[in-house]
Design a protein around this motif. Structure first.
Motif, PDB file in Angstrom:
ATOM      1  N   ALA A   3       0.776  -1.241   0.033  1.00  0.00           N
ATOM      2  CA  ALA A   3      -0.044  -0.034  -0.036  1.00  0.00           C
ATOM      3  C   ALA A   3       0.956   1.477  -0.060  1.00  0.00           C
ATOM      4  O   ALA A   3       0.418   2.244  -0.609  1.00  0.00           O
ATOM      5  CB  ALA A   3      -0.916   0.202   1.191  1.00  0.00           C
ATOM      6  N   ALA A   4       2.048   1.097   0.535  1.00  0.00           N
ATOM      7  CA  ALA A   4       2.862   2.291   0.596  1.00  0.00           C
ATOM      8  C   ALA A   4       3.517   2.558  -0.786  1.00  0.00           C
ATOM      9  O   ALA A   4       4.310   3.689  -0.788  1.00  0.00           O
ATOM     10  CB  ALA A   4       4.034   2.090   1.620  1.00  0.00           C
ATOM     11  N   LEU A   5       3.664   1.596  -1.706  1.00  0.00           N
ATOM     12  CA  LEU A   5       4.437   2.047  -2.889  1.00  0.00           C
ATOM     13  C   LEU A   5       3.750   3.030  -3.657  1.00  0.00           C
ATOM     14  O   LEU A   5       2.571   3.270  -3.725  1.00  0.00           O
ATOM     15  CB  LEU A   5       4.290   0.654  -3.897  1.00  0.00           C
ATOM     16  CG  LEU A   5       5.074  -0.588  -3.272  1.00  0.00           C
ATOM     17  CD1 LEU A   5       4.866  -1.925  -4.127  1.00  0.00           C
ATOM     18  CD2 LEU A   5       6.586  -0.230  -3.528  1.00  0.00           C
ATOM     19  N   PRO A   6       4.404   3.672  -4.510  1.00  0.00           N
ATOM     20  CA  PRO A   6       3.778   4.307  -5.544  1.00  0.00           C
ATOM     21  C   PRO A   6       2.897   4.009  -6.324  1.00  0.00           C
ATOM     22  O   PRO A   6       2.883   2.577  -6.706  1.00  0.00           O
ATOM     23  CB  PRO A   6       5.029   4.919  -6.470  1.00  0.00           C
ATOM     24  CG  PRO A   6       6.280   4.767  -5.534  1.00  0.00           C
ATOM     25  CD  PRO A   6       5.798   3.556  -4.653  1.00  0.00           C
ATOM     26  N   ASP A   7       1.672   4.404  -6.733  1.00  0.00           N
ATOM     27  CA  ASP A   7       0.586   3.861  -7.432  1.00  0.00           C
ATOM     28  C   ASP A   7       1.034   2.959  -8.612  1.00  0.00           C
ATOM     29  O   ASP A   7       0.674   1.682  -8.720  1.00  0.00           O
ATOM     30  CB  ASP A   7      -0.582   5.076  -8.217  1.00  0.00           C
ATOM     31  CG  ASP A   7      -0.998   5.754  -6.990  1.00  0.00           C
ATOM     32  OD1 ASP A   7      -1.177   5.292  -5.873  1.00  0.00           O
ATOM     33  OD2 ASP A   7      -1.675   6.824  -7.420  1.00  0.00           O
ATOM     34  N   ALA A   8       1.886   3.503  -9.782  1.00  0.00           N
ATOM     35  CA  ALA A   8       2.402   2.748 -10.680  1.00  0.00           C
ATOM     36  C   ALA A   8       3.032   1.588 -10.472  1.00  0.00           C
ATOM     37  O   ALA A   8       2.900   0.366 -10.980  1.00  0.00           O
ATOM     38  CB  ALA A   8       3.547   3.694 -11.530  1.00  0.00           C
ATOM     39  N   GLN A   9       3.990   1.317  -9.315  1.00  0.00           N
ATOM     40  CA  GLN A   9       4.442   0.167  -8.813  1.00  0.00           C
ATOM     41  C   GLN A   9       3.519  -0.738  -8.235  1.00  0.00           C
ATOM     42  O   GLN A   9       3.676  -2.111  -8.414  1.00  0.00           O
ATOM     43  CB  GLN A   9       5.690   0.701  -7.977  1.00  0.00           C
ATOM     44  CG  GLN A   9       6.807   1.422  -8.599  1.00  0.00           C
ATOM     45  CD  GLN A   9       8.044   1.608  -7.376  1.00  0.00           C
ATOM     46  OE1 GLN A   9       7.696   1.193  -6.289  1.00  0.00           O
ATOM     47  NE2 GLN A   9       8.949   2.470  -7.928  1.00  0.00           N
ATOM     48  N   ARG A  10       2.515  -0.151  -7.456  1.00  0.00           N
ATOM     49  CA  ARG A  10       1.670  -1.190  -6.861  1.00  0.00           C
ATOM     50  C   ARG A  10       0.973  -1.626  -7.702  1.00  0.00           C
ATOM     51  O   ARG A  10       0.467  -3.166  -7.871  1.00  0.00           O
ATOM     52  CB  ARG A  10       0.902  -0.190  -5.756  1.00  0.00           C
ATOM     53  CG  ARG A  10      -0.167  -1.017  -4.928  1.00  0.00           C
ATOM     54  CD  ARG A  10      -0.966  -0.204  -3.969  1.00  0.00           C
ATOM     55  NE  ARG A  10      -1.736   0.606  -4.535  1.00  0.00           N
ATOM     56  CZ  ARG A  10      -1.476   1.829  -4.608  1.00  0.00           C
ATOM     57  NH1 ARG A  10      -0.637   2.310  -3.896  1.00  0.00           N
ATOM     58  NH2 ARG A  10      -2.324   2.644  -5.017  1.00  0.00           N
ATOM     59  N   GLU A  11       0.477  -0.964  -8.845  1.00  0.00           N
ATOM     60  CA  GLU A  11      -0.327  -1.744  -9.910  1.00  0.00           C
ATOM     61  C   GLU A  11       0.331  -2.739 -10.808  1.00  0.00           C
ATOM     62  O   GLU A  11      -0.359  -3.795 -10.726  1.00  0.00           O
ATOM     63  CB  GLU A  11      -0.971  -0.404 -10.824  1.00  0.00           C
ATOM     64  CG  GLU A  11      -1.725   0.399 -10.430  1.00  0.00           C
ATOM     65  CD  GLU A  11      -2.025   1.526 -11.317  1.00  0.00           C
ATOM     66  OE1 GLU A  11      -1.379   1.623 -12.466  1.00  0.00           O
ATOM     67  OE2 GLU A  11      -2.827   2.268 -10.961  1.00  0.00           O
ATOM     68  N   VAL A  12       1.576  -2.689 -10.906  1.00  0.00           N
ATOM     69  CA  VAL A  12       2.394  -3.675 -11.607  1.00  0.00           C
ATOM     70  C   VAL A  12       2.473  -4.746 -10.371  1.00  0.00           C
ATOM     71  O   VAL A  12       2.296  -6.128 -11.026  1.00  0.00           O
ATOM     72  CB  VAL A  12       3.711  -3.088 -11.919  1.00  0.00           C
ATOM     73  CG1 VAL A  12       4.695  -4.231 -12.293  1.00  0.00           C
ATOM     74  CG2 VAL A  12       3.701  -2.105 -13.039  1.00  0.00           C
ATOM     75  N   ILE A  13       2.811  -4.742  -9.432  1.00  0.00           N
ATOM     76  CA  ILE A  13       3.052  -5.840  -8.437  1.00  0.00           C
ATOM     77  C   ILE A  13       1.569  -6.464  -8.092  1.00  0.00           C
ATOM     78  O   ILE A  13       1.580  -7.927  -8.211  1.00  0.00           O
ATOM     79  CB  ILE A  13       3.643  -5.262  -7.166  1.00  0.00           C
ATOM     80  CG1 ILE A  13       5.004  -4.996  -7.189  1.00  0.00           C
ATOM     81  CG2 ILE A  13       3.372  -6.359  -6.033  1.00  0.00           C
ATOM     82  CD1 ILE A  13       5.918  -5.969  -7.395  1.00  0.00           C
ATOM     83  N   CYS A  14       0.377  -5.503  -8.028  1.00  0.00           N
ATOM     84  CA  CYS A  14      -0.822  -6.160  -7.969  1.00  0.00           C
ATOM     85  C   CYS A  14      -1.275  -7.262  -9.297  1.00  0.00           C
ATOM     86  O   CYS A  14      -1.992  -8.394  -9.128  1.00  0.00           O
ATOM     87  CB  CYS A  14      -1.799  -5.187  -7.742  1.00  0.00           C
ATOM     88  SG  CYS A  14      -1.452  -4.772  -6.035  1.00  0.00           S
ATOM     89  N   LEU A  15      -0.970  -6.638 -10.216  1.00  0.00           N
ATOM     90  CA  LEU A  15      -1.278  -7.465 -11.433  1.00  0.00           C
ATOM     91  C   LEU A  15      -0.478  -8.548 -11.777  1.00  0.00           C
ATOM     92  O   LEU A  15      -1.103  -9.837 -12.051  1.00  0.00           O
ATOM     93  CB  LEU A  15      -1.246  -6.462 -12.684  1.00  0.00           C
ATOM     94  CG  LEU A  15      -2.236  -5.700 -13.237  1.00  0.00           C
ATOM     95  CD1 LEU A  15      -1.928  -4.681 -14.419  1.00  0.00           C
ATOM     96  CD2 LEU A  15      -3.507  -6.739 -13.517  1.00  0.00           C
ATOM     97  N   LEU A  16       0.681  -8.588 -11.257  1.00  0.00           N
ATOM     98  CA  LEU A  16       1.502  -9.694 -11.525  1.00  0.00           C
ATOM     99  C   LEU A  16       1.468 -10.745 -10.776  1.00  0.00           C
ATOM    100  O   LEU A  16       1.894 -11.861 -10.789  1.00  0.00           O
ATOM    101  CB  LEU A  16       3.070  -9.091 -11.786  1.00  0.00           C
ATOM    102  CG  LEU A  16       3.532  -8.506 -12.935  1.00  0.00           C
ATOM    103  CD1 LEU A  16       5.006  -7.889 -12.636  1.00  0.00           C
ATOM    104  CD2 LEU A  16       3.409  -9.102 -14.135  1.00  0.00           C
ATOM    105  N   SER A  17       0.853 -10.431  -9.580  1.00  0.00           N
ATOM    106  CA  SER A  17       0.379 -11.335  -8.367  1.00  0.00           C
ATOM    107  C   SER A  17      -0.778 -12.248  -8.703  1.00  0.00           C
ATOM    108  O   SER A  17      -0.951 -13.363  -8.365  1.00  0.00           O
ATOM    109  CB  SER A  17       0.094 -10.675  -7.076  1.00  0.00           C
ATOM    110  OG  SER A  17      -0.805 -10.123  -7.122  1.00  0.00           O
TER     111      SER A  17
END
Length: 184
Positions: free
Chosen positions: A112-126
């Motif tokens: 949740a603390a990641l910048p939006d662009a990084q969080r979106e990538v991590i969430c999608l790749l999970s």
């Protein structure tokens, strides 16, 4: 042949995709209630737009794109509300101490603390069925950009989780394993 493809069955699409969209929304928002709102709005938008679906991408990709846009909109609203709350002295933080966090909660907070662009990538790749090219298509970015953001996000997560472990006196040396040089 100019005959359009048959319209996908909404009920079947919902049954197949809802758990995955909810999981993605939960990871993106960090809030179960907000994730439910994202799920509902996503499938309302899908229902309304389904007759116009042209099949230029896989339907799953299209649904994830709608979910990402919906989650971004909700996250933006939530951040706005949080800023207003802070400005008015209202706090929604829990009374729990960071040392009480288990590993899953610590990871969720770090994501949740990641910048939006990084969080979106991590969430999608999970998500198991979403891989590089498809994730890049969903986000509307180049595949190389996706991998660059994923690398930066993993490095940030590693640092945040290691810092939490070092600062947590209740930790019993359960630091996250360091990634090998091949982890990208």
């Amino acid at each position: 042949m100019t005959t359009p493809a048959a319209e996908p069955d909404f009920d079947a699409l919902f049954a197949e995709m809802a758990p995955r969209v909810l999981s993605l929304a939960r990871r993106l928002t960090g809030d179960a209630e907000l994730a439910q709102d994202v799920l509902q709005e996503t499938f309302l938008a899908v229902y309304r737009a389904l007759p116009g679906f042209r099949g230029e991408s896989k339907i799953e990709t299209w649904v994830y794109q709608i979910a990402m846009h919906t989650a971004r909109r909700h996250a933006k609203r939530a951040r706005s509300q949080q800023r207003r709350d802070v400005a008015h002295g209202v706090s929604r933080q829990s009374d729990g101490v960071p040392g009480d966090l288990n590993e899953v909660e610590a990871l969720e907070r770090a994501i949740a603390a990641l910048p939006d662009a990084q969080r979106e990538v991590i969430c999608l790749l999970s998500l198991r069925e979403v891989r590089g090219r498809v994730a890049a298509e969903i986000l509307g970015i180049a595949e190389g950009t996706l991998y660059s953001r994923a690398f930066a996000a993993r490095a940030s997560l590693r640092t945040m989780l290691e810092d939490k472990t070092r600062c947590d006196p209740t930790s019993q040396n359960h630091s996250p394993a360091r990634a090998s040089s091949g982890d990208q």
